[in-house]
Design a protein around this motif. Structure first.
Motif, short mmCIF file in Angstrom:
data_model
loop_
_atom_site.label_atom_id
_atom_site.label_comp_id
_atom_site.label_asym_id
_atom_site.label_seq_id
_atom_site.Cartn_x
_atom_site.Cartn_y
_atom_site.Cartn_z
N ALA A 1 9.04 -71.06 73.74
CA ALA A 1 9.18 -71.07 72.29
C ALA A 1 7.91 -70.52 71.64
O ALA A 1 6.82 -70.63 72.19
CB ALA A 1 9.44 -72.49 71.80
N SER A 2 8.05 -69.91 70.48
CA SER A 2 6.92 -69.41 69.71
C SER A 2 7.10 -69.80 68.26
O SER A 2 8.22 -69.93 67.76
CB SER A 2 6.81 -67.89 69.83
N LYS A 3 5.98 -69.98 67.57
CA LYS A 3 6.02 -70.41 66.18
C LYS A 3 6.24 -69.25 65.22
O LYS A 3 6.76 -69.44 64.11
CB LYS A 3 4.73 -71.15 65.83
N THR A 4 5.81 -68.06 65.62
CA THR A 4 5.93 -66.91 64.74
C THR A 4 6.44 -65.70 65.51
O THR A 4 6.38 -65.65 66.75
CB THR A 4 4.56 -66.55 64.13
N THR B 1 -2.30 -63.93 69.53
CA THR B 1 -1.88 -64.20 68.16
C THR B 1 -3.08 -64.28 67.22
O THR B 1 -4.06 -64.96 67.50
CB THR B 1 -1.10 -65.52 68.10
N GLU C 1 3.54 -64.13 67.56
CA GLU C 1 3.28 -64.79 68.85
C GLU C 1 4.36 -64.42 69.86
O GLU C 1 4.06 -64.13 71.03
CB GLU C 1 3.22 -66.31 68.68
N TRP C 2 5.60 -64.42 69.41
CA TRP C 2 6.73 -64.09 70.29
C TRP C 2 6.55 -62.71 70.91
O TRP C 2 6.70 -62.52 72.13
CB TRP C 2 8.01 -64.16 69.47
N SER D 1 14.30 -74.56 74.44
CA SER D 1 14.45 -73.99 73.10
C SER D 1 15.75 -73.23 72.90
O SER D 1 16.24 -73.12 71.77
CB SER D 1 13.29 -73.04 72.83
N TYR E 1 0.72 -73.91 78.02
CA TYR E 1 1.25 -72.79 77.24
C TYR E 1 0.16 -72.09 76.45
O TYR E 1 0.35 -71.67 75.32
CB TYR E 1 2.36 -73.27 76.31
#
Length: 714
Positions: A457-460, A579, A463-464, A484, A432
Motif C-alpha cells: 500500500a502507498s499513501k500517495t 518520496t 510513493e506508489w 490492501s 516497509y
C-alpha cells in the motif's frame, strides 16, 4: 618433592583450564582460488550440508590464484567448547557482507550476532539471511561454515598484543581522538569445538563473491515467467475473483506472469493444512489449468507449521520438534521422513496440478513466534542449528519437487543462509522502508541471496510510482496486495507511468534473463553494490588523508558509504528517488556513463545531480554498454517462442554482450540444452558503428527472431 610435584601439576592444569589453546588450521586448496581450512572438531551439521547443493563445475575452470592472506595471521583457539577465530585487517581495508543488512553497507567496525530472525530495524546480525561470509575491498572473501549463532567483531576491538596497534591518543589535547581506535582484525566467536573455514581469492572483490556463489552450485536460474510481473491478491480471494483480477490486467494492458494466493486458499492457516479450501476453490486443478491458459502461473502462500486438522498431522507428528508455532507442529526438515511426508503432500496437491511456486512465510522469526532455543528436535540437531538452516531446508526440498517434475519455479521465502544461492527464491519481509529496501538489495549481492523491494500500500500516487519503479529494477517485480487489494492502476493519475515501467520490465526480459544466467554459470550477482564495480573507490574514508575534497568531490563520494544506488547486471547503474525527492546526487564510476533513456552523456567519473521528474527512475549505462530488448509483451515468452530483438548500444566505444537462451521453463539446460550468442558492436573504418550477433548453433535453442540495432548515442 613428593608433596610439591602434585601441587605444581594442580596449579599447571588449573591455570591451563582457563587459557585459550591455539590450534593449527589445516589448509587445502580444493578449487582454483578456493581454500578450505579445518581446525578442531567441527559440528557434523553445517550450512553446506543443509543446503546440499554441491559446487558448480565452473569452479574448476577458474584461474589459479595465490592465497590472499598470511596464513600465520589466521588463528583459531579453543576454550569451553567454543572457537575463537581471528583474521587480519589492513588499515585501508573495507568490509562488506555478513548477511542481509538493511541500513549499512560498510561493515568494518560492526559488532554482529549472526542469528536468523525477522529484521528488527537494526543491523545487529539478526536478519533473514545471517550469512557468515564477508568480502574485503582488497579482493578476497572469508566464509565460516557453521550452523551456529556467530558473534562477529569486524575490526571493532583491539588486542593488547596487536601487531599493528592504534596510536595512543589523549582526548584532552588531541582533536582527532577517536572512541573507536583502529583495529587490525576480524574476530569471531563460534559455539563449537572446531570450525570449517573457506577463503576465496580475487583478485577483485567480485571474483571472490563469484567463487563463493559457485561453491554453492552457482546462482539460481528462474524460468522466464519468473522475471515478469507478479501480483499477490487479497488473502481471501476466491478462484473467480482471481480470474477476474487476471482478466482486468489483460483488458487494461498491464503485464502479468504470475499471481500469488495468500492464506485463504487453504482450508485453515496459522497453522496450515496445505489443503485447498473447497468453498473458495471448488476445482483447484481446473482453476490452475484455466489460469495457465491465460498465461498466468499460480504461486501459493504457506508456512510449514502443520495444523492438527491437516490430513498429514498424525503421520508427521513423530518427526516434529518439541514446541509448536501458532499451535502447529514444526517438521524437522533435516530428517528425510519429515521431508517426504510434507513435500509429498505439496507435490500431489499442488505441483502435479501445475502450481508454479510458493511463498514460504515465517521461517525466520521473531523469537516469540518461532520455537525457542530450549526446543528439541528428533534429529538430535539443536534448536539453534535448525533455526539457522530452516530457510535453506524449505527452499531445498520444495525446489526438488519442481526438479522431479522438470518444471522450473520462482518464489519467495523469509529466510536463507550460506549455501542457498542456487535456490530460486527471493527474500522479503514486513518492513516497509523504501530506503532500507534499496540497501538490502545492495547487500544481497554480498550475501549470495536475492531480495525484492516489493510494493504494498502507498499513501500517495508519488510513493506508489517511486516504489513501482524500483521493483522493476529488482529480482522480482511484485505488488503484494494481500491486505490492501491494490492494483497497478489504483492511482489513476500515475497509471500510464506505471504501465510504461511495467512494459519496460518486459522489454528488458532478454537482458534480465542473460544476467541471471551469468549468476548461475559464473556466480555474478545480478544486483550488486557499487563497490564491486570497476572504477568505483572503496577505501576506508578515515584512512584517506591526501585528498582535497573541495577540489575533488568525486574522491570524497566514493570513500563514503553509498547505499542508495546499485548495479543491475553488467551495464546498468540504477539510482532510485524516494518520496519527496525531486533531485539526487549520483556517483558515477570512472569512465563515461550515458542516460539509459536518451543515450546522452551523463558524466565521466564524477558526482552528478539529476532531476528526472516523477516519470523517470534514473538509470545510466557504461560506455560501450549493450542492452538487448524485446517488444513489451503481456506475458513472458513461452518455450520455443521466437521474439524480435532491438539491441541498444550506448556511448562511443566498442561493446560486446553474451545473450543467453534456453527453453525458459525446464531443467533441460542442465543437459547442455542452452546457447550463448555473442553480440558485438564495433566501429568501422568510416567511423560508423555496426552490430553483429553470432549465428545460432545447430541443435541448440534459438528464440531470437528479427534483430534490429539502435545506436542510442548520436
Amino acid at each position: 618433592m613428593h608433596i610439591i610435584r602434585p601441587l605444581l601439576l594442580i596449579l599447571f592444569f588449573g591455570v591451563a583450564s582457563t587459557c585459550l589453546f591455539a590450534q593449527t588450521i589445516q589448509w587445502q586448496e580444493i578449487y582454483p582460488g578456493v581454500w578450505k581450512g579445518l581446525v578442531g572438531k567441527p559440528d557434523d551439521y553445517d550450512l553446506l550440508k543443509a543446503a546440499d547443493t554441491g559446487p558448480s563445475v565452473a569452479l574448476n575452470k577458474l584461474a589459479k590464484a595465490d592465497f590472499p592472506l598470511n596464513k600465520a595471521d589466521i588463528t583459531a583457539q579453543f576454550d569451553h567448547g567454543k572457537t575463537y577465530l581471528r583474521l587480519p585487517l589492513q588499515a585501508n581495508e573495507q568490509l562488506f557482507g555478513f548477511g542481509l543488512n538493511f541500513q549499512t553497507v560498510h561493515q568494518r567496525g560492526k559488532i554482529l550476532h549472526l542469528h536468523t530472525d525477522h529484521y528488527g530495524k537494526s543491523d545487529n546480525g539478526r536478519t533473514h539471511a545471517p550469512v557468515p561470509f564477508y568480502v574485503s575491498s582488497l579482493g578476497y572473501g572469508v566464509f565460516v561454515n557453521s550452523a551456529k549463532y556467530i558473534d562477529v567483531y569486524a575490526g571493532s576491538n583491539v588486542r593488547k598484543d596487536s601487531k599493528n596497534p592504534p596510536k595512543v591518543m589523549d582526548r584532552n589535547t588531541d582533536k582527532n581522538w577517536d572512541a573507536h581506535p583502529y583495529s587490525d582484525a576480524v574476530e569471531m566467536l563460534i559455539p563449537a569445538e572446531g570450525i570449517e573455514i573457506y577463503v576465496f581469492a580475487g583478485p577483485k572483490p567480485l571474483n571472490a563473491i563469484q567463487r563463493f556463489n559457485l561453491l554453492s552450485g552457482g546462482g539460481c536460474l528462474p524460468p522466464r515467467w519468473g522475471l515478469g510481473f507478479t501480483q499477490r491478491v487479497h488473502r481471501l480471494y476466491t478462484s473467480e475473483q482471481v480470474k477476474q483480477e487476471a482478466k482486468a490486467f489483460e483488458e487494461k494492458g498491464f503485464p502479468l506472469d504470475f499471481i500469488g494466493l495468500e492464506p485463504g486458499w487453504q482450508s485453515k492457516s496459522y497453522p496450515c493444512t496445505f489443503e485447498w479450501d473447497k468453498s473458495r476453490f471448488p476445482d483447484p486443478a481446473g482453476f490452475v489449468k484455466q489460469m495457465d491458459a491465460m498465461g498466468v502461473k499460480i504461486n501459493l502462500w504457506t508456512n510449514p507449521y502443520v495444523s492438527p486438522d491437516a490430513g498429514i498431522y498424525k503421520k508427521i507428528l513423530p518427526y516434529t520438534g518439541s514446541h509448536t508455532v501458532w499451535n502447529g507442529v514444526v517438521p524437522d526438515l533435516s530428517m528425510p521422513e519429515a521431508r517426504k511426508i510434507l513435500f509429498d503432500q505439496f507435490e500431489k496437491e499442488h505441483v502435479k496440478i501445475g502450481v508454479g511456486g510458493y511463498k514460504i512465510d515465517e521461517v525466520d522469526g521473531f523469537d516469540s513466534y518461532l520455537w525457542p532455543d530450549v526446543a528439541t528436535f528428533p534429529s538430535g540437531h539443536t534448536s539453534e542449528q535448525i533455526r539457522q538452516t530452516y530457510g535453506l531446508l524449505v527452499q531445498k526440498h520444495s525446489y526438488e519437487m519442481f526438479r522431479r517434475n522438470n518444471s522450473r519455479t520462482y518464489g519467495l521465502v523469509r529466510a536463507s543462509n550460506a549455501g542457498g544461492a542456487s535456490f530460486p527464491y527471493v527474500i522479503y519481509n514486513d518492513n516497509y522502508s523504501h530506503e532500507d529496501f534499496i540497501t538490502a538489495l545492495i547487500n544481497s549481492g554480498y550475501a549470495g541471496v536475492l531480495w525484492t523491494p516489493e510494493v504494498r500500500a502507498s499513501k500517495t500516487a508519488e510513493e506508489w510510482l517511486r516504489r513501482f519503479q524500483t521493483v522493476c529494477f529488482s529480482p522480482m517485480a511484485m505488488i503484494n496486495a494481500w491486505s490492501s487489494g491494490m492494483q497497478p492502476w489504483t492511482f489513476p493519475e500515475v497509471a500510464p507511468q506505471i504501465k510504461a515501467i511495467a512494459e519496460l520490465r518486459m522489454q528488458m526480459m532478454p537482458y534480465w534473463y542473460s544476467e541471471f544466467a551469468k549468476y548461475h554459470y559464473e556466480g555474478t550477482p545480478p544486483f550488486r553494490g557499487m563497490s564491486l564495480e570497476e572504477g568505483f573507490g572503496n577505501a576506508v574514508k578515515k584512512e584517506v588523508t591526501s585528498v582535497n575534497h573541495q577540489e575533488n568531490p568525486y574522491e570524497e563520494a566514493v570513500t563514503r558509504e553509498v547505499k542508495d544506488q546499485y548495479m543491475a547486471g553488467e551495464y546498468l547503474l540504477v539510482a532510485p528517488l524516494f518520496t519527496g525527492q525531486t533531485s539526487r546526487k549520483v556517483v558515477l564510476p570512472k569512465g563515461k556513463w550515458y542516460d539509459f533513456y536518451t543515450g546522452k552523456l551523463a558524466g565521466d567519473g564524477e558526482v552528478i545531480t539529476v532531476s528526472p521528474g516523477l516519470d523517470i527512475i534514473p538509470v545510466f549505462v557504461k560506455d560501450g554498454g549493450i542492452i538487448p530488448m524485446m517488444p513489451p509483451m503481456l506475458h513472458a515468452p513461452k518455450a520455443g517462442q521466437k521474439v524480435n530483438l532491438e539491441i541498444r548500444h550506448y556511448g562511443t566505444s566498442n561493446g560486446s554482450y553474451k545473450l543467453y537462451d534456453d527453453d525458459g521453463t525446464t531443467f533441460d539446460y542442465e543437459k547442455g540444452n542452452f546457447a550463448w550468442r555473442e553480440i558485438k558492436v564495433e566501429r568501422q573504418k568510416n567511423g560508423a558503428l555496426q552490430g553483429s550477433i553470432s549465428k545460432e548453433e545447430t541443435g541448440k535453442p534459438n528464440t531470437v527472431g528479427t534483430v534490429t540495432w539502435r545506436y542510442m548515442t548520436k
